[in-house]
Scaffold this active site. Sequence first.
Site, mmCIF file in Angstrom:
data_model
loop_
_atom_site.group_PDB
_atom_site.id
_atom_site.type_symbol
_atom_site.label_atom_id
_atom_site.label_comp_id
_atom_site.label_asym_id
_atom_site.label_seq_id
_atom_site.Cartn_x
_atom_site.Cartn_y
_atom_site.Cartn_z
ATOM 1 N N LYS A 1 -1.545 -8.053 38.376
ATOM 2 C CA LYS A 1 -0.625 -8.740 38.478
ATOM 3 C C LYS A 1 0.724 -8.598 38.140
ATOM 4 O O LYS A 1 1.609 -9.006 38.321
ATOM 5 C CB LYS A 1 -0.859 -10.071 37.684
ATOM 6 C CG LYS A 1 -2.187 -10.909 37.998
ATOM 7 C CD LYS A 1 -2.453 -11.978 36.811
ATOM 8 C CE LYS A 1 -3.814 -12.605 37.108
ATOM 9 N NZ LYS A 1 -4.159 -13.608 36.021
ATOM 10 N N GLU B 1 5.182 -1.058 40.980
ATOM 11 C CA GLU B 1 4.071 -1.114 39.968
ATOM 12 C C GLU B 1 4.816 -1.571 38.813
ATOM 13 O O GLU B 1 6.182 -1.133 38.863
ATOM 14 C CB GLU B 1 3.320 0.040 39.747
ATOM 15 C CG GLU B 1 2.416 0.417 38.796
ATOM 16 C CD GLU B 1 1.406 -0.654 38.523
ATOM 17 O OE1 GLU B 1 1.577 -1.671 38.541
ATOM 18 O OE2 GLU B 1 0.096 -0.229 38.316
ATOM 19 N N ASP C 1 1.459 4.463 33.020
ATOM 20 C CA ASP C 1 1.003 4.876 31.610
ATOM 21 C C ASP C 1 0.252 6.212 31.824
ATOM 22 O O ASP C 1 0.975 7.445 31.726
ATOM 23 C CB ASP C 1 0.322 3.607 31.217
ATOM 24 C CG ASP C 1 -0.358 3.782 29.701
ATOM 25 O OD1 ASP C 1 0.526 4.362 28.890
ATOM 26 O OD2 ASP C 1 -1.159 3.368 29.461
HETATM 27 P P1 5GP Z 1 -2.176 3.746 34.138
HETATM 28 O O1 5GP Z 1 -3.354 3.833 35.386
HETATM 29 O O2 5GP Z 1 -0.855 4.409 34.558
HETATM 30 O O3 5GP Z 1 -2.807 4.297 32.619
HETATM 31 O O4 5GP Z 1 -2.018 2.135 33.809
HETATM 32 C C1 5GP Z 1 -1.083 1.372 34.496
HETATM 33 C C2 5GP Z 1 -1.497 -0.088 34.057
HETATM 34 O O5 5GP Z 1 -1.664 -0.340 33.011
HETATM 35 C C3 5GP Z 1 -0.203 -0.664 34.361
HETATM 36 O O6 5GP Z 1 0.075 -1.310 35.606
HETATM 37 C C4 5GP Z 1 -0.297 -1.906 33.574
HETATM 38 O O7 5GP Z 1 -1.077 -3.102 33.922
HETATM 39 C C5 5GP Z 1 -1.092 -1.621 32.244
HETATM 40 N N1 5GP Z 1 -0.063 -1.173 31.094
HETATM 41 C C6 5GP Z 1 -0.092 0.099 30.463
HETATM 42 N N2 5GP Z 1 0.812 0.238 29.677
HETATM 43 C C7 5GP Z 1 1.122 -1.252 29.449
HETATM 44 C C8 5GP Z 1 1.818 -1.780 28.523
HETATM 45 O O8 5GP Z 1 2.607 -1.396 27.528
HETATM 46 N N3 5GP Z 1 2.077 -3.072 28.487
HETATM 47 C C9 5GP Z 1 1.363 -3.747 29.629
HETATM 48 N N4 5GP Z 1 1.433 -5.087 29.455
HETATM 49 N N5 5GP Z 1 0.636 -3.260 30.393
HETATM 50 C C10 5GP Z 1 0.478 -1.942 30.287
HETATM 51 MG MG MG Z 2 -0.237 -2.920 36.410
#
Ligand code: 5GP
Ligand code: MG
Length: 188
Positions: free
Chosen positions: A55, A111, A115
């Site tokens: 979302k 996106e 992260d």
């Molecule tokens: P990745 O697969 O790159 O580790 O994660 C991406 C997803 O993790 C993002 O789309 C988001 O939903 C969530 N995410 C990562 N860091 C944060 C953060 O600091 N705050 C929030 N609300 N969501 C995060």
């Molecule tokens: Mg996300």
Amino acid sequence: METIRSIAIPPLTEDLERVLIDADTIQRRVNELANQINNDYKDIEEPLILVGVLKGSFIYLSDLCRKLTVPHVVDFIAVSSYGKSTVSSGNVRLLMDTRENLENHHVLIVEDILDTGYTLEYLVKNFKSRGTKSVETTVLLEKPERHLVPVDLKYVGFTVPDVWVVGYGLDFGEQYRTLPYIAEMKRK
Ligand code: 5GP
Ligand code: MG
């Protein structure tokens, strides 16, 4: 013409440490990114497909798409990697697919934040396997210290430190998504 200003900026609650990026700064950057996208896709023949990752991207996507002058359609996808945790499991699952057929289209994945990179790595690979003309990515935020897998990011709004951020679409346990700014959560 009457100028409509945002009247109420919600104050920080006791769970929030500080505002990292204020609402005006976000809007200025979204305009810049939209200008770049308008320029990069000005010669495409069929509409660009914007795929928002639910979302968290819904507010960024809504602001961005209303600044686009290139023909585009809006679609969404839902994936899950974290469950209720704030640490990535690295195990991305597709919960809801796009409605549009992506074949023969230029696709821009929208996106909220990069992260570890697992989510975008998975989506880029998945979309490239569908006969798309191109697959690019835009993220409002990036946490450079946390990348575990390389992702080729095309349009990045801001880099943020390794803290949990909320607001402008991003949540903590479904709270704080609709704050107009990006704030840092207090560490508990
Ligand atoms: P990745 O697969 O790159 O580790 O994660 C991406 C997803 O993790 C993002 O789309 C988001 O939903 C969530 N995410 C990562 N860091 C944060 C953060 O600091 N705050 C929030 N609300 N969501 C995060
Ligand atoms: Mg996300």
